[in-house]
Design a protein around this motif. Structure first.
Motif, PDB file in Angstrom:
ATOM      1  N   LEU A  67       0.851  -1.186   0.000  1.00 28.51           N
ATOM      2  CA  LEU A  67       0.000   0.000   0.000  1.00 28.51           C
ATOM      3  C   LEU A  67       0.888   1.237   0.000  1.00 28.51           C
ATOM      4  O   LEU A  67       1.741   1.397   0.880  1.00 28.51           O
ATOM      5  CB  LEU A  67      -0.891  -0.002   1.238  1.00 28.51           C
ATOM      6  CG  LEU A  67      -1.960   1.086   1.318  1.00 28.51           C
ATOM      7  CD1 LEU A  67      -2.995   0.911   0.216  1.00 28.51           C
ATOM      8  CD2 LEU A  67      -2.644   1.057   2.688  1.00 28.51           C
ATOM      9  N   VAL A  68       0.708   2.083  -0.985  1.00 23.04           N
ATOM     10  CA  VAL A  68       1.523   3.294  -1.106  1.00 23.04           C
ATOM     11  C   VAL A  68       0.595   4.495  -1.018  1.00 23.04           C
ATOM     12  O   VAL A  68      -0.243   4.717  -1.900  1.00 23.04           O
ATOM     13  CB  VAL A  68       2.292   3.321  -2.438  1.00 23.04           C
ATOM     14  CG1 VAL A  68       3.155   4.584  -2.511  1.00 23.04           C
ATOM     15  CG2 VAL A  68       3.152   2.077  -2.581  1.00 23.04           C
ATOM     16  N   PRO A  69       0.745   5.292   0.036  1.00 25.93           N
ATOM     17  CA  PRO A  69      -0.207   6.392   0.244  1.00 25.93           C
ATOM     18  C   PRO A  69       0.147   7.622  -0.577  1.00 25.93           C
ATOM     19  O   PRO A  69       1.290   8.039  -0.631  1.00 25.93           O
ATOM     20  CB  PRO A  69      -0.032   6.693   1.733  1.00 25.93           C
ATOM     21  CG  PRO A  69       1.416   6.415   1.991  1.00 25.93           C
ATOM     22  CD  PRO A  69       1.777   5.260   1.089  1.00 25.93           C
ATOM     23  N   HIS A  74       7.762   5.473   2.064  1.00 31.92           N
ATOM     24  CA  HIS A  74       6.612   4.733   2.563  1.00 31.92           C
ATOM     25  C   HIS A  74       7.099   3.423   3.149  1.00 31.92           C
ATOM     26  O   HIS A  74       8.258   3.028   2.921  1.00 31.92           O
ATOM     27  CB  HIS A  74       5.573   4.517   1.452  1.00 31.92           C
ATOM     28  CG  HIS A  74       6.064   3.693   0.296  1.00 31.92           C
ATOM     29  ND1 HIS A  74       5.874   2.327   0.224  1.00 31.92           N
ATOM     30  CD2 HIS A  74       6.739   4.043  -0.816  1.00 31.92           C
ATOM     31  CE1 HIS A  74       6.414   1.886  -0.901  1.00 31.92           C
ATOM     32  NE2 HIS A  74       6.951   2.898  -1.549  1.00 31.92           N
ATOM     33  N   GLY A  75       6.224   2.768   3.924  1.00 24.80           N
ATOM     34  CA  GLY A  75       6.653   1.536   4.575  1.00 24.80           C
ATOM     35  C   GLY A  75       7.893   1.749   5.426  1.00 24.80           C
ATOM     36  O   GLY A  75       8.776   0.880   5.486  1.00 24.80           O
ATOM     37  N   THR A  76       7.958   2.913   6.064  1.00 22.22           N
ATOM     38  CA  THR A  76       9.053   3.330   6.965  1.00 22.22           C
ATOM     39  C   THR A  76      10.377   3.604   6.254  1.00 22.22           C
ATOM     40  O   THR A  76      11.069   4.570   6.580  1.00 22.22           O
ATOM     41  CB  THR A  76       9.286   2.284   8.090  1.00 22.22           C
ATOM     42  OG1 THR A  76       8.124   2.248   8.923  1.00 22.22           O
ATOM     43  CG2 THR A  76      10.493   2.644   8.943  1.00 22.22           C
ATOM     44  N   SER A 108      16.578   8.691   3.703  1.00 26.14           N
ATOM     45  CA  SER A 108      16.352   7.362   4.251  1.00 26.14           C
ATOM     46  C   SER A 108      15.435   7.455   5.460  1.00 26.14           C
ATOM     47  O   SER A 108      15.421   8.472   6.169  1.00 26.14           O
ATOM     48  CB  SER A 108      17.667   6.674   4.628  1.00 26.14           C
ATOM     49  OG  SER A 108      18.326   7.403   5.640  1.00 26.14           O
ATOM     50  N   GLY A 109      14.674   6.390   5.666  1.00 27.00           N
ATOM     51  CA  GLY A 109      13.768   6.354   6.804  1.00 27.00           C
ATOM     52  C   GLY A 109      14.035   5.128   7.652  1.00 27.00           C
ATOM     53  O   GLY A 109      14.484   4.093   7.158  1.00 27.00           O
ATOM     54  N   SER A 110      13.749   5.266   8.941  1.00 29.95           N
ATOM     55  CA  SER A 110      13.940   4.151   9.867  1.00 29.95           C
ATOM     56  C   SER A 110      12.966   4.306  11.023  1.00 29.95           C
ATOM     57  O   SER A 110      12.281   5.333  11.149  1.00 29.95           O
ATOM     58  CB  SER A 110      15.379   4.118  10.382  1.00 29.95           C
ATOM     59  OG  SER A 110      15.674   5.310  11.108  1.00 29.95           O
ATOM     60  N   GLY A 111      12.958   3.268  11.861  1.00 32.06           N
ATOM     61  CA  GLY A 111      12.134   3.347  13.059  1.00 32.06           C
ATOM     62  C   GLY A 111      11.201   2.168  13.211  1.00 32.06           C
ATOM     63  O   GLY A 111      11.108   1.304  12.334  1.00 32.06           O
ATOM     64  N   SER A 112      10.511   2.153  14.339  1.00 35.26           N
ATOM     65  CA  SER A 112       9.529   1.120  14.635  1.00 35.26           C
ATOM     66  C   SER A 112       8.754   1.522  15.874  1.00 35.26           C
ATOM     67  O   SER A 112       9.181   2.441  16.607  1.00 35.26           O
ATOM     68  CB  SER A 112      10.205  -0.243  14.854  1.00 35.26           C
ATOM     69  OG  SER A 112      11.028  -0.189  16.006  1.00 35.26           O
TER      70      SER A 112
END
Lengths: 122, 108
Positions: A106-108, B50-52, B64-68
């Motif tokens: 899913l891509v917002p 997206h998707g972190t 770049s993205g990271s985390g939880s």
């Protein structure tokens, strides 16, 4: 290449209904790979998700606005629309239509319209 | 609803420096459903991540993205002049989908 374009009145009177249309080109809104949404940006709340319409016609709304919002689609024109009733000054802001890609991932909001400023004032 | 709080509100850096932007959620958010957007003045937001941690199409690898869980980070490794803008975090895990209030990245 997909393009989205909002259209509608820039000025709405308090208590009346805000109506906007998003015209999509480059892809059919009937494709199951996508759904189509509205996001607004107001001075009071910043970016706010209003709701979406799926290829099937099913809708999803932000619960905080659900009593006032209706999203519909006209597949023959490749358009979808937003109606927001009983508007107040707090509804003044820039309204965007945007696409959500619904597949394996899913891509917002990967594509957006340019936005349209709506002012609520008498 | 999930409230997203971004910090800092404003970040002043110079081109070539590294930028670290934070977003904290009021509830746990699945890493699958967390995103970052960039917005320049007078323009619509643009999806970056997206998707972190997945870069959107056409986004340079300096982003770049990271985390939880409840803590997520956007890192820009070496700032380019065109990176100075406002950045928003976004969760699309729980209804209603929500956005952070934004971090303004300005030139020092």
């Amino acid at each position: 290449q997909v393009q989205l374009q909002e259209s509608g009145p820039g000025l709405v009177k308090p208590s009346e209904t805000l109506s906007l249309t998003c015209t999509v080109s480059g892809v059919s809104i009937s494709l199951s790979s996508y759904y189509w949404g509205w996001v607004r940006q107001t001075p009071g709340k910043g970016l706010e998700y209003l709701g979406s319409i799926y290829y099937s016609g099913k809708t999803q709304y932000n619960p905080s606005l659900e009593s006032r919002v209706t999203i519909s689609a006209d597949t023959s024109k490749n358009q979808f629309s937003l109606n927001l009733n009983s508007v107040t000054a707090a509804d003044t802001g820039v309204y965007y239509c945007a696409r959500v890609r619904d597949g394996y991932i899913l891509v917002p909001f990967d594509s957006w319209g340019q936005g349209t400023l709506v002012t609520v004032s008498s | 609803e999930v409230v997203l709080v971004q910090s800092p509100g404003t970040l002043s850096l110079s081109p070539g420096e590294r930028a670290t932007l934070s977003c904290r959620a009021s509830q746990t958010v699945s890493t699958t459903y967390f995103a970052w957007f960039q917005q320049k003045l007078g323009q619509a937001p643009r999806l970056l991540i997206h998707g972190t941690s997945r870069r959107a199409a056409g986004i340079p690898d300096r982003f770049s993205g990271s985390g939880s869980g409840t803590d997520f980070t956007l890192t820009i490794s070496r700032l380019e002049p065109e990176d100075f803008a406002v950045y928003f975090c976004h969760q699309y895990d729980r209804s209603p989908w929500t956005f952070g209030q934004g971090t303004k990245l300005e030139i020092k």
